[in-house]
Design a protein around this motif. Sequence first.
Motif, short mmCIF file in Angstrom:
data_model
loop_
_atom_site.label_atom_id
_atom_site.label_comp_id
_atom_site.label_asym_id
_atom_site.label_seq_id
_atom_site.Cartn_x
_atom_site.Cartn_y
_atom_site.Cartn_z
N LYS A 146 0.92 -0.97 -0.04
CA LYS A 146 0.08 -0.32 -0.02
C LYS A 146 1.03 0.90 -0.17
CE LYS A 146 -2.28 0.68 3.62
NZ LYS A 146 -3.31 1.03 4.37
N PHE A 147 2.09 1.61 0.39
CA PHE A 147 3.10 1.93 0.56
C PHE A 147 3.22 2.84 -0.52
CE2 PHE A 147 6.14 4.41 1.55
CZ PHE A 147 6.59 5.38 3.09
N CYS A 148 3.91 1.76 -1.11
CA CYS A 148 4.65 1.69 -2.13
C CYS A 148 3.83 1.87 -3.71
CB CYS A 148 5.76 -0.18 -2.61
SG CYS A 148 6.68 0.46 -1.51
N ASP A 149 2.49 1.49 -3.38
CA ASP A 149 1.22 2.20 -4.81
C ASP A 149 1.69 0.84 -5.36
OD1 ASP A 149 -1.18 3.25 -5.33
OD2 ASP A 149 0.56 4.23 -6.54
N VAL A 150 1.86 -0.86 -5.05
CA VAL A 150 1.66 -1.48 -5.72
C VAL A 150 1.21 -3.18 -5.19
CG1 VAL A 150 4.62 -1.20 -5.91
CG2 VAL A 150 3.55 -2.63 -4.56
N ARG A 151 0.52 -3.32 -6.16
CA ARG A 151 -0.06 -4.82 -5.47
C ARG A 151 0.33 -5.51 -5.88
NH1 ARG A 151 -3.84 -4.68 -11.95
NH2 ARG A 151 -4.60 -2.73 -11.67
N LEU A 152 -0.59 -6.46 -4.66
CA LEU A 152 0.68 -7.63 -4.23
C LEU A 152 -0.17 -8.68 -3.28
CD1 LEU A 152 3.22 -7.07 -1.64
CD2 LEU A 152 1.23 -9.20 -1.01
N HIS A 153 0.27 -10.22 -3.60
CA HIS A 153 -0.95 -11.19 -3.50
C HIS A 153 0.37 -11.75 -2.84
CE1 HIS A 153 -3.01 -15.25 -3.94
NE2 HIS A 153 -1.85 -15.36 -3.99
N TYR A 154 -0.34 -12.54 -1.41
CA TYR A 154 0.46 -13.15 -0.62
C TYR A 154 0.06 -14.66 -1.09
CZ TYR A 154 4.26 -12.99 3.42
OH TYR A 154 5.58 -13.84 3.76
N LYS A 155 1.10 -15.53 -1.18
CA LYS A 155 0.69 -16.88 -1.18
C LYS A 155 2.15 -17.93 0.11
CE LYS A 155 -0.83 -20.64 -2.57
NZ LYS A 155 -2.22 -21.39 -2.28
N GLU A 156 1.22 -18.96 0.93
CA GLU A 156 1.73 -19.38 1.60
C GLU A 156 2.32 -20.48 1.05
OE1 GLU A 156 1.05 -20.61 6.40
OE2 GLU A 156 -0.06 -20.47 5.06
N LEU A 157 3.51 -21.34 0.71
CA LEU A 157 3.94 -21.99 0.22
C LEU A 157 5.37 -22.53 0.85
CD1 LEU A 157 3.11 -21.84 -3.61
CD2 LEU A 157 1.72 -23.28 -2.12
N ASP A 158 5.29 -23.22 1.04
CA ASP A 158 6.92 -24.15 1.60
C ASP A 158 7.55 -24.98 0.27
OD1 ASP A 158 9.41 -25.66 2.85
OD2 ASP A 158 7.89 -25.89 4.19
N PHE A 159 8.97 -23.70 -0.16
CA PHE A 159 9.56 -24.24 -1.18
C PHE A 159 10.44 -26.22 -0.43
CE2 PHE A 159 13.85 -23.68 -3.47
CZ PHE A 159 13.48 -22.72 -4.50
N LEU A 160 10.51 -26.58 0.28
CA LEU A 160 11.04 -27.28 0.32
C LEU A 160 9.83 -28.91 0.49
CD1 LEU A 160 13.94 -27.01 3.12
CD2 LEU A 160 13.87 -26.46 1.16
N THR A 161 8.84 -27.98 0.50
CA THR A 161 8.11 -29.83 0.84
C THR A 161 6.70 -29.24 -0.41
OG1 THR A 161 6.22 -29.03 2.07
CG2 THR A 161 8.80 -29.86 2.82
N ASP A 162 6.14 -28.44 -0.44
CA ASP A 162 4.82 -28.04 -1.32
C ASP A 162 4.72 -28.38 -2.44
OD1 ASP A 162 2.48 -27.36 0.57
OD2 ASP A 162 3.68 -25.35 0.44
N ASN A 163 3.64 -29.08 -3.41
CA ASN A 163 3.87 -29.49 -4.62
C ASN A 163 4.64 -28.91 -5.62
OD1 ASN A 163 2.44 -30.56 -7.44
ND2 ASN A 163 1.69 -32.20 -5.69
N GLU A 164 4.49 -29.45 -6.23
CA GLU A 164 5.62 -28.07 -7.73
C GLU A 164 4.74 -27.34 -8.58
OE1 GLU A 164 8.61 -30.73 -9.75
OE2 GLU A 164 10.01 -30.37 -8.11
N THR A 165 3.70 -28.33 -8.69
CA THR A 165 2.31 -27.70 -9.22
C THR A 165 1.79 -26.40 -8.93
OG1 THR A 165 0.86 -29.09 -9.07
CG2 THR A 165 1.95 -29.83 -10.60
N GLU A 166 1.81 -26.50 -7.25
CA GLU A 166 1.36 -25.24 -6.22
C GLU A 166 2.63 -24.09 -7.11
OE1 GLU A 166 -0.92 -25.90 -3.02
OE2 GLU A 166 0.36 -27.14 -3.03
N LEU A 167 3.42 -24.21 -7.14
CA LEU A 167 4.55 -23.24 -7.53
C LEU A 167 4.45 -22.53 -8.92
CD1 LEU A 167 8.02 -24.48 -5.82
CD2 LEU A 167 6.80 -22.17 -5.18
N PHE A 168 4.83 -23.95 -9.58
CA PHE A 168 3.94 -23.14 -11.25
C PHE A 168 3.96 -22.03 -11.53
CE2 PHE A 168 2.77 -23.45 -15.49
CZ PHE A 168 4.03 -23.93 -16.22
N PRO A 169 2.25 -21.28 -10.99
CA PRO A 169 2.01 -20.26 -11.48
C PRO A 169 2.34 -18.69 -11.23
CG PRO A 169 -0.07 -21.88 -10.06
CD PRO A 169 1.14 -22.56 -10.58
N TYR A 170 3.55 -19.03 -9.92
CA TYR A 170 4.34 -18.05 -9.78
C TYR A 170 5.69 -17.87 -9.91
CZ TYR A 170 0.65 -18.02 -6.18
OH TYR A 170 -0.51 -18.28 -5.59
N VAL A 171 5.65 -18.99 -11.29
CA VAL A 171 7.10 -18.81 -11.93
C VAL A 171 6.30 -18.99 -13.71
CG1 VAL A 171 8.98 -20.15 -12.34
CG2 VAL A 171 7.86 -20.78 -10.18
#
Length: 340
Positions: free
Chosen positions: A179-204
């Motif tokens: 909000k301070f920087c005037d940008v849009r932000l989506h926060y996704k709770e994922l563990d880089f070590l254990t979560d399914n790679e298909t969940e990461l794909f849209p963020y890559v």
Amino acid sequence: MSYHYEGPAPVLHWKDDVINLTAYISKYVEMKLPGPLLKEFHKGNDQINYGYTDKGLNLGDSKDAINFRELGTQLAYIYRFFASHALIMGELLLSSSGWFGVRYQPRKAPGITNLSQINRFLDSINDNHVAITCFGGGPVSEVAAISAWLRTEGINQPLMFNVVDKYNEWKNVALEVAKFCDVRLHYKELDFLTDNETELFPYVASMDILCMSKFLSALTAHRAAATKTLRFVLKNMRQGAALVYIDNSGGGTTQWLTAEAHKAGFYEVFSVGHYPARVNPAVLAPNERRNFYKVKVTSDLNVGFKIFIKGELGCGYESSMRCYPRMKHYYRIGDSCTSC
């Protein structure tokens, strides 16, 4: 190819913005603390002191030495690191695209610099919006740095940040930063070590920029698992996307990422292997704040910083020439194309 900066830089006030932002989010967290401010702060600070020792960084199981779910730990981390991380990353980004008039300059020449390719990338960014993913973003100091860099470069499209972090408890702080920087932000709770790679794909896959700021050094105890996911991320980034990396210069993380990036077809366009960065503590926090907490802010850091572009690099000379109407703050000295 060398450039000389003319006139006052429009980036001169961004340092003040970072300091004001740090004070703003600190106050935001302070108001939510479940107990006495100093008690919660020092409890969190003790966790950080232990967590960043060799023993803390190399825990053999999946339990972290630092519990960022606790607000006191978040507050201590913001106080000690947020401003210095944002300022140092911001200065290096600005230097990478030729802003030699910024306040904080690298004290040593970069090992690799390819200004024409960096500006070629900046000119290639999507007309509708800029998509950025930050891994391990936490309180997202990199959002302040990257947004200042892109805005300084005249990129006025909406900036869409995706923050991927295992601690969803940072989300509210991250949204305040956005909000301070005037940008849009989506926060996704994922563990880089254990979560399914298909969940990461849209963020890559469709990102223009992927950022790893102080991220890989937290995964050194789990290097095998982290390397597997890292290879997935690098493989699935789009051609022409940029990978921005900053981390401790020691510990081998820079060499680790560089080796994997090269295997995945990335080319370095800017690199500082060992950057001894220092920001005046009085800039980072006012005297009364430091006297109140009786804890030093982190003002000295040794970092490695790199920007990679995925895919074959062309000459970039003509693209560089087309950038000059946008880059009126430069003029050329002995301009030549080193790629041809």
